[in-house]
Design a protein around this motif. Sequence first.
Motif, mmCIF file in Angstrom:
data_model
loop_
_atom_site.group_PDB
_atom_site.id
_atom_site.type_symbol
_atom_site.label_atom_id
_atom_site.label_comp_id
_atom_site.label_asym_id
_atom_site.label_seq_id
_atom_site.Cartn_x
_atom_site.Cartn_y
_atom_site.Cartn_z
ATOM 1 N N LEU A 128 -31.887 27.357 -58.359
ATOM 2 C CA LEU A 128 -31.819 28.807 -58.165
ATOM 3 C C LEU A 128 -31.395 29.514 -59.453
ATOM 4 C CD1 LEU A 128 -30.115 28.856 -54.656
ATOM 5 C CD2 LEU A 128 -32.464 29.581 -55.170
ATOM 6 N N ALA A 129 -30.484 28.908 -60.192
ATOM 7 C CA ALA A 129 -29.957 29.541 -61.403
ATOM 8 C C ALA A 129 -31.029 29.741 -62.461
ATOM 9 C CB ALA A 129 -28.811 28.702 -61.976
ATOM 10 N N CYS A 130 -32.046 28.869 -62.476
ATOM 11 C CA CYS A 130 -33.080 29.011 -63.505
ATOM 12 C C CYS A 130 -34.381 29.592 -62.955
ATOM 13 C CB CYS A 130 -33.326 27.687 -64.209
ATOM 14 S SG CYS A 130 -34.086 26.428 -63.187
ATOM 15 N N GLY A 131 -34.359 30.032 -61.700
ATOM 16 C CA GLY A 131 -35.522 30.720 -61.156
ATOM 17 C C GLY A 131 -36.521 29.852 -60.427
ATOM 18 N N LEU A 132 -36.152 28.607 -60.153
ATOM 19 C CA LEU A 132 -37.017 27.736 -59.360
ATOM 20 C C LEU A 132 -36.715 27.903 -57.876
ATOM 21 C CD1 LEU A 132 -36.771 24.458 -61.467
ATOM 22 C CD2 LEU A 132 -38.816 25.871 -61.206
ATOM 23 N N ARG A 133 -37.689 27.621 -57.045
ATOM 24 C CA ARG A 133 -37.531 27.713 -55.600
ATOM 25 C C ARG A 133 -37.287 26.304 -55.038
ATOM 26 N NH1 ARG A 133 -42.777 31.565 -54.237
ATOM 27 N NH2 ARG A 133 -42.237 33.258 -55.676
ATOM 28 N N PRO A 134 -36.068 26.006 -54.612
ATOM 29 C CA PRO A 134 -35.789 24.663 -54.107
ATOM 30 C C PRO A 134 -36.356 24.421 -52.714
ATOM 31 C CG PRO A 134 -33.824 26.026 -53.956
ATOM 32 C CD PRO A 134 -34.863 26.857 -54.655
ATOM 33 N N ILE A 135 -36.872 23.230 -52.517
ATOM 34 C CA ILE A 135 -37.270 22.749 -51.189
ATOM 35 C C ILE A 135 -36.247 21.695 -50.805
ATOM 36 C CG2 ILE A 135 -39.063 21.608 -49.834
ATOM 37 C CD1 ILE A 135 -41.096 22.642 -51.932
ATOM 38 N N LEU A 136 -35.300 22.065 -49.968
ATOM 39 C CA LEU A 136 -34.184 21.198 -49.595
ATOM 40 C C LEU A 136 -34.593 20.297 -48.438
ATOM 41 C CD1 LEU A 136 -31.211 20.275 -49.582
ATOM 42 C CD2 LEU A 136 -30.708 22.284 -48.158
ATOM 43 N N CYS A 137 -34.563 19.002 -48.665
ATOM 44 C CA CYS A 137 -34.962 18.030 -47.646
ATOM 45 C C CYS A 137 -33.753 17.560 -46.846
ATOM 46 C CB CYS A 137 -35.624 16.815 -48.288
ATOM 47 S SG CYS A 137 -37.122 17.199 -49.215
ATOM 48 N N VAL A 138 -33.920 17.505 -45.541
ATOM 49 C CA VAL A 138 -32.880 16.991 -44.644
ATOM 50 C C VAL A 138 -33.542 16.090 -43.609
ATOM 51 C CG1 VAL A 138 -31.397 19.022 -44.945
ATOM 52 C CG2 VAL A 138 -33.051 18.981 -43.074
ATOM 53 N N GLY A 139 -32.773 15.158 -43.075
ATOM 54 C CA GLY A 139 -33.342 14.289 -42.049
ATOM 55 C C GLY A 139 -32.417 13.137 -41.708
ATOM 56 N N GLU A 140 -32.649 12.572 -40.537
ATOM 57 C CA GLU A 140 -31.799 11.514 -40.012
ATOM 58 C C GLU A 140 -32.520 10.163 -40.035
ATOM 59 O OE1 GLU A 140 -34.276 12.416 -36.373
ATOM 60 O OE2 GLU A 140 -33.799 13.259 -38.337
ATOM 61 N N SER A 141 -31.735 9.095 -40.037
ATOM 62 C CA SER A 141 -32.291 7.747 -39.946
ATOM 63 C C SER A 141 -32.621 7.430 -38.490
ATOM 64 C CB SER A 141 -31.292 6.719 -40.470
ATOM 65 O OG SER A 141 -30.175 6.621 -39.582
ATOM 66 N N LEU A 142 -33.313 6.320 -38.270
ATOM 67 C CA LEU A 142 -33.662 5.924 -36.911
ATOM 68 C C LEU A 142 -32.404 5.637 -36.090
ATOM 69 C CD1 LEU A 142 -35.814 5.248 -34.817
ATOM 70 C CD2 LEU A 142 -35.880 2.913 -35.741
ATOM 71 N N THR A 143 -31.438 4.953 -36.700
ATOM 72 C CA THR A 143 -30.192 4.656 -35.991
ATOM 73 C C THR A 143 -29.467 5.933 -35.602
ATOM 74 O OG1 THR A 143 -29.930 2.547 -37.142
ATOM 75 C CG2 THR A 143 -27.953 3.500 -36.155
ATOM 76 N N GLU A 144 -29.441 6.885 -36.494
ATOM 77 C CA GLU A 144 -28.775 8.158 -36.208
ATOM 78 C C GLU A 144 -29.482 8.915 -35.083
ATOM 79 O OE1 GLU A 144 -26.999 8.782 -40.732
ATOM 80 O OE2 GLU A 144 -28.973 9.562 -40.183
ATOM 81 N N ARG A 145 -30.800 8.853 -35.070
ATOM 82 C CA ARG A 145 -31.520 9.512 -33.964
ATOM 83 C C ARG A 145 -31.250 8.801 -32.643
ATOM 84 N NH1 ARG A 145 -35.356 12.752 -31.852
ATOM 85 N NH2 ARG A 145 -35.400 14.008 -33.741
ATOM 86 N N GLU A 146 -31.318 7.489 -32.653
ATOM 87 C CA GLU A 146 -31.157 6.733 -31.409
ATOM 88 C C GLU A 146 -29.746 6.824 -30.848
ATOM 89 O OE1 GLU A 146 -32.566 2.864 -32.533
ATOM 90 O OE2 GLU A 146 -34.635 3.313 -31.900
ATOM 91 N N THR A 147 -28.779 7.155 -31.695
ATOM 92 C CA THR A 147 -27.394 7.298 -31.228
ATOM 93 C C THR A 147 -27.005 8.768 -31.047
ATOM 94 O OG1 THR A 147 -26.623 7.125 -33.537
ATOM 95 C CG2 THR A 147 -26.629 5.107 -32.204
#
Length: 257
Positions: free
Chosen positions: A118-137
Amino acid sequence: MRTPLIVGNWKMNKTASEGRAFVRDFQQLVEPSTDVEVVLAPPFTALESVRSSLGATSRIMLGAQNLHWEQQGAFTGEISGSMLLDLGCRYVIVGHSERRTLFWERNEDVQKKVRAALACGLRPILCVGESLTERETGQTERIIDEQLSAGLDQLTDANLKTVTIAYEPVWAIGTGRAATTVQAGDVHRSIRAFVANRWKDAAAATMRILYGGSVTAQNAASFLESPDIDGALVGGACLNPDSFAKIIAAANRNPHS
């Protein structure tokens, strides 16, 4: 109106000359459009060749796969946001699950990269997500909230206007096992609710949230038909000009409001 965004993440594929050949073939398959934004994210070594092949008038934008949080210094092998901007990049992928799992990037590292972009004028694409174990629990929402809380920490409403979120379940990346539209939609709504709760409803309403994780020409339409999904972060399927063009065509048929 949230304009659909389709991002092709080449990962560690294609040389500079292969990138030129891809652009040549791809541009013959994709009609210029204001209804969908398209971003190509080649490896660092192919950024210049892809930019020159696209040409100055192309609607297709350039993105990078990563950046360092400092603008310059003794960081051998790293690339700064200002370097990417100078090469013509408009977007940069931050916190991809492969960076988190293979290179041990922590939430605090991702946060610094978002702010550096952001400081240099780029548009960040922030990735988020869970593992299979985290989803199953049953930990999906908690994990993603933690990643969002860190990655977006202290950002203003104005900052959020240039941030895109990409939900990419770790268990679906490169496995051929995509989330269902219902699963993806549920998480996208949760992400939008998180943003609305921390900032303003308007910020949440305008933020684009992409789905990533084994998106193909065959399943893209089902994701993009969902009003909760604003585009796609595409991996393997973006390496073939024909399949990537078909994903973009599916997005063109499903503009969001």
